[in-house]
Motif scaffolding. Sequence first.
Motif, PDB file in Angstrom:
ATOM      1  N   ILE A 145     101.340  36.073  74.198  1.00 37.90           N
ATOM      2  CA  ILE A 145     101.935  37.152  73.379  1.00 37.90           C
ATOM      3  C   ILE A 145     100.868  37.655  72.529  1.00 37.90           C
ATOM      4  N   SER A 146     100.039  36.683  71.825  1.00 37.33           N
ATOM      5  CA  SER A 146      98.817  37.127  71.100  1.00 37.33           C
ATOM      6  C   SER A 146      98.101  38.326  71.536  1.00 37.33           C
ATOM      7  N   GLY A 147      97.685  37.643  73.127  1.00 37.91           N
ATOM      8  CA  GLY A 147      96.783  38.740  73.780  1.00 37.91           C
ATOM      9  C   GLY A 147      97.387  39.953  74.166  1.00 37.91           C
ATOM     10  N   SER A 148      98.634  40.082  74.594  1.00 35.56           N
ATOM     11  CA  SER A 148      99.145  41.230  74.673  1.00 35.56           C
ATOM     12  C   SER A 148      99.262  42.127  73.361  1.00 35.56           C
ATOM     13  N   ALA A 149      99.630  41.586  72.335  1.00 34.39           N
ATOM     14  CA  ALA A 149      99.889  42.293  71.240  1.00 34.39           C
ATOM     15  C   ALA A 149      98.369  42.909  70.844  1.00 34.39           C
ATOM     16  N   LEU A 170     113.842  45.938  64.958  1.00 29.64           N
ATOM     17  CA  LEU A 170     112.628  45.459  65.755  1.00 29.64           C
ATOM     18  C   LEU A 170     111.761  44.611  64.644  1.00 29.64           C
ATOM     19  N   ILE A 171     111.946  44.930  63.626  1.00 29.89           N
ATOM     20  CA  ILE A 171     111.173  43.976  62.575  1.00 29.89           C
ATOM     21  C   ILE A 171     111.995  42.789  62.513  1.00 29.89           C
ATOM     22  N   SER A 172     113.252  42.475  62.561  1.00 27.96           N
ATOM     23  CA  SER A 172     113.946  41.259  62.705  1.00 27.96           C
ATOM     24  C   SER A 172     113.582  40.455  63.824  1.00 27.96           C
ATOM     25  N   LEU A 173     113.400  41.357  65.124  1.00 29.92           N
ATOM     26  CA  LEU A 173     113.191  40.787  66.229  1.00 29.92           C
ATOM     27  C   LEU A 173     111.725  40.149  66.505  1.00 29.92           C
ATOM     28  N   GLY A 174     110.915  40.617  65.629  1.00 29.52           N
ATOM     29  CA  GLY A 174     109.590  40.165  65.538  1.00 29.52           C
ATOM     30  C   GLY A 174     109.231  38.721  65.311  1.00 29.52           C
ATOM     31  N   HIS A 175     110.419  38.138  64.592  1.00 30.64           N
ATOM     32  CA  HIS A 175     110.569  36.861  64.054  1.00 30.64           C
ATOM     33  C   HIS A 175     111.135  35.797  65.195  1.00 30.64           C
ATOM     34  N   ASP A 176     111.507  36.502  66.298  1.00 29.53           N
ATOM     35  CA  ASP A 176     112.370  35.734  67.280  1.00 29.53           C
ATOM     36  C   ASP A 176     111.288  34.767  67.902  1.00 29.53           C
ATOM     37  N   SER A 177     112.012  33.515  68.664  1.00 33.12           N
ATOM     38  CA  SER A 177     111.271  32.619  69.053  1.00 33.12           C
ATOM     39  C   SER A 177     111.274  32.695  70.518  1.00 33.12           C
ATOM     40  N   ALA A 187      99.851  39.689  67.117  1.00 29.15           N
ATOM     41  CA  ALA A 187      98.681  39.360  67.542  1.00 29.15           C
ATOM     42  C   ALA A 187      98.108  38.139  67.162  1.00 29.15           C
ATOM     43  N   ASP A 188      98.800  37.558  66.001  1.00 29.29           N
ATOM     44  CA  ASP A 188      98.550  36.303  65.393  1.00 29.29           C
ATOM     45  C   ASP A 188      99.437  34.983  65.981  1.00 29.29           C
ATOM     46  N   HIS A 189     100.202  35.433  66.942  1.00 28.45           N
ATOM     47  CA  HIS A 189     101.247  34.412  67.482  1.00 28.45           C
ATOM     48  C   HIS A 189     100.466  33.224  68.220  1.00 28.45           C
ATOM     49  N   ARG A 190     101.043  32.133  67.941  1.00 27.40           N
ATOM     50  CA  ARG A 190     100.634  30.799  68.219  1.00 27.40           C
ATOM     51  C   ARG A 190     100.287  30.771  69.967  1.00 27.40           C
TER      52      ARG A 190
END
Length: 102
Positions: free
Chosen positions: A89-93, A52-59, A82-85
């Motif tokens: 994504i950021s709104g859902s997080a 899950l941590i690794s997948l957090g860097h997925d594009s 939550a800080d995604h551009r």
Amino acid sequence: MGFTPTRGAFEYIAKAQDPEVTGPELLTLAVHRNSAVRTAVASRPDCPVSALISLGHDSDHGVLRALIANPRTPLSVMRALADHRNTEISGSAVQRLRNGLA
């Protein structure tokens, strides 16, 4: 944004969804080149935290949406998302964080 599953990928997607597949096999599938396979792994409530941590860097946004929906996703990953551009994504997080990761 991501791959459309090819005929060969369906086998890996099925494997990623198989409850008998755990641990090291899931870790291997978490780095599969097809995003649909990675999304299937990210969706699993028994997914190893390291995956899950690794997948957090997925594009791929589908993978990231699956992580946000997964109750097992660590708080650190959710904060990063939550800080995604991408505002979806950021709104859902952010919403998930506000809801107490429920």
